[in-house]
Design a protein around this motif. Structure first.
Motif, mmCIF file in Angstrom:
data_model
loop_
_atom_site.group_PDB
_atom_site.id
_atom_site.type_symbol
_atom_site.label_atom_id
_atom_site.label_comp_id
_atom_site.label_asym_id
_atom_site.label_seq_id
_atom_site.Cartn_x
_atom_site.Cartn_y
_atom_site.Cartn_z
ATOM 1 N N HIS A 184 0.833 -1.209 0.000
ATOM 2 C CA HIS A 184 0.000 0.000 0.000
ATOM 3 C C HIS A 184 0.866 1.256 0.000
ATOM 4 O O HIS A 184 0.656 2.170 -0.813
ATOM 5 C CB HIS A 184 -0.917 -0.024 1.219
ATOM 6 C CG HIS A 184 -1.852 1.135 1.321
ATOM 7 N ND1 HIS A 184 -3.218 0.978 1.262
ATOM 8 C CD2 HIS A 184 -1.636 2.467 1.485
ATOM 9 C CE1 HIS A 184 -3.791 2.171 1.383
ATOM 10 N NE2 HIS A 184 -2.846 3.092 1.526
ATOM 11 N N HIS A 188 2.070 4.242 -3.174
ATOM 12 C CA HIS A 188 1.988 5.703 -3.114
ATOM 13 C C HIS A 188 3.197 6.374 -3.774
ATOM 14 O O HIS A 188 3.159 7.574 -4.056
ATOM 15 C CB HIS A 188 1.873 6.175 -1.664
ATOM 16 C CG HIS A 188 0.487 6.107 -1.112
ATOM 17 N ND1 HIS A 188 -0.604 6.668 -1.748
ATOM 18 C CD2 HIS A 188 0.009 5.540 0.026
ATOM 19 C CE1 HIS A 188 -1.690 6.459 -1.026
ATOM 20 N NE2 HIS A 188 -1.352 5.770 0.059
ATOM 21 N N ASN A 193 -2.266 9.431 -3.678
ATOM 22 C CA ASN A 193 -3.702 9.615 -3.469
ATOM 23 C C ASN A 193 -4.322 8.236 -3.287
ATOM 24 O O ASN A 193 -3.604 7.228 -3.251
ATOM 25 C CB ASN A 193 -4.331 10.353 -4.658
ATOM 26 C CG ASN A 193 -3.967 9.698 -5.981
ATOM 27 O OD1 ASN A 193 -4.176 8.508 -6.176
ATOM 28 N ND2 ASN A 193 -3.396 10.482 -6.895
ATOM 29 N N HIS A 194 -5.646 8.186 -3.190
ATOM 30 C CA HIS A 194 -6.350 6.909 -3.131
ATOM 31 C C HIS A 194 -7.330 6.813 -4.291
ATOM 32 O O HIS A 194 -8.486 6.418 -4.136
ATOM 33 C CB HIS A 194 -7.057 6.731 -1.781
ATOM 34 C CG HIS A 194 -6.115 6.473 -0.649
ATOM 35 N ND1 HIS A 194 -5.715 7.451 0.232
ATOM 36 C CD2 HIS A 194 -5.458 5.345 -0.275
ATOM 37 C CE1 HIS A 194 -4.874 6.932 1.120
ATOM 38 N NE2 HIS A 194 -4.700 5.655 0.834
ATOM 39 N N PHE A 198 -4.488 4.318 -8.026
ATOM 40 C CA PHE A 198 -3.694 3.867 -6.879
ATOM 41 C C PHE A 198 -4.063 2.442 -6.498
ATOM 42 O O PHE A 198 -3.188 1.583 -6.346
ATOM 43 C CB PHE A 198 -3.912 4.790 -5.681
ATOM 44 C CG PHE A 198 -3.420 4.197 -4.388
ATOM 45 C CD1 PHE A 198 -2.078 4.201 -4.069
ATOM 46 C CD2 PHE A 198 -4.318 3.610 -3.493
ATOM 47 C CE1 PHE A 198 -1.614 3.632 -2.880
ATOM 48 C CE2 PHE A 198 -3.868 3.044 -2.310
ATOM 49 C CZ PHE A 198 -2.512 3.055 -2.008
ATOM 50 N N TRP A 199 -5.363 2.173 -6.333
ATOM 51 C CA TRP A 199 -5.793 0.839 -5.915
ATOM 52 C C TRP A 199 -5.464 -0.205 -6.971
ATOM 53 O O TRP A 199 -5.160 -1.366 -6.627
ATOM 54 C CB TRP A 199 -7.278 0.838 -5.582
ATOM 55 C CG TRP A 199 -7.573 1.596 -4.325
ATOM 56 C CD1 TRP A 199 -8.234 2.774 -4.203
ATOM 57 C CD2 TRP A 199 -7.173 1.230 -2.988
ATOM 58 N NE1 TRP A 199 -8.272 3.183 -2.894
ATOM 59 C CE2 TRP A 199 -7.638 2.262 -2.123
ATOM 60 C CE3 TRP A 199 -6.479 0.158 -2.446
ATOM 61 C CZ2 TRP A 199 -7.419 2.218 -0.750
ATOM 62 C CZ3 TRP A 199 -6.250 0.116 -1.081
ATOM 63 C CH2 TRP A 199 -6.729 1.138 -0.248
ATOM 64 N N ARG A 213 -6.936 -5.835 4.322
ATOM 65 C CA ARG A 213 -7.403 -4.495 4.659
ATOM 66 C C ARG A 213 -8.508 -4.572 5.708
ATOM 67 O O ARG A 213 -8.513 -3.808 6.682
ATOM 68 C CB ARG A 213 -7.909 -3.800 3.401
ATOM 69 C CG ARG A 213 -8.236 -2.315 3.594
ATOM 70 C CD ARG A 213 -8.789 -1.748 2.316
ATOM 71 N NE ARG A 213 -9.056 -0.318 2.447
ATOM 72 C CZ ARG A 213 -9.897 0.339 1.676
ATOM 73 N NH1 ARG A 213 -10.544 -0.275 0.700
ATOM 74 N NH2 ARG A 213 -10.093 1.635 1.853
#
Length: 228
Positions: A184, A188, A193-194, A198-199, A213
């Motif tokens: 995770h 970055h 950011n999310h 990103f995911w 998670r």
């Protein structure tokens, strides 16, 4: 902020917090340290806030009981490590020795917790550095440094200059959870950011991440109960 107690058996410590923005009385119980904070409007009499807390006493005690008491780590303590329970036992020689079901800590009994905490920080650093090296290579981005802290609000972070920070308590989680947090934060390095991008990056270098998670969300706070 001031301290007081809610009477009962046992008495419950309360933090009284006045806020100019508060329009009503509110209660918050921290899942990290069990602190009960009573927030009230700035001009409200303290006795009214305490009366409100007394009316919520059963609710407060129920939540504190569900959280469980803090654990001072010493000989005989059982604690999670790498996703399994190990018992702290007396050690010989100079170094901490990890077995299948036990972790042997040498030295004076009153120093066991502190020495074990220092050992776990080093193990966590080695384990997280290895995982970050792997995920950074997969991502095609490099990080600048790794630091270990005992953070309460987050398990890891990544700065714009590529510095990674992690909670050393991740060594207490199952291996796949530690790996997820490493992936995770490494992700970055490419996306600060999310966002969906990103995911997608997390999934590309780690794989499906929902289970680890969710583990952190439901089980992670309990790791802060252990006092070293």
């Amino acid at each position: 902020m001031s301290d007081t107690f809610l009477p009962g058996d046992p008495p419950i410590p309360l933090k009284l917090r006045r806020s100019a923005r508060a329009k009503r009385i509110s209660l918050r119980i921290s899942q990290l340290d069990g602190r009960v904070t009573l927030t009230m409007p700035k001009r409200l009499a303290a006795r009214e806030a305490l009366a409100f807390a007394q009316s919520k006493e059963p609710w407060i005690r129920q939540h504190l009981e569900a959280r469980g008491a803090d654990v001072t780590v010493g000989l005989g303590t059982e604690l999670p490590l790498g996703g399994r329970l190990v018992q702290v036992v007396p050690g010989r020689g100079r170094s901490v020795q990890l077995g299948r079901d036990e972790i042997a800590v040498p030295g004076p009994e009153d120093r066991v917790g502190k020495r074990l905490g220092a050992y776990l920080r080093e193990v966590a650093r080695d384990r997280l550095a290895s995982a970050c090296d792997d995920y950074a290579a997969r991502l095609g981005h490099s990080y600048s440094r790794i630091t270990m802290r005992d953070t309460r609000s987050r398990w890891g972070s990544c700065t714009s200059d590529g510095a990674l920070m992690f909670s050393w308590r991740l060594i207490m989680t199952p291996p796949e959870v530690l790996d997820y947090v490493a992936a995770h934060e490494v992700a970055h390095l490419a996306e600060m950011n999310h966002s969906p991008a990103f995911w997608a990056g997390v999934e590309r270098i780690y794989g499906p991440y929902k289970e680890p998670r969710n583990w952190l969300r439901t089980e992670g706070n309990a790791l802060h109960r252990f006092r070293f």
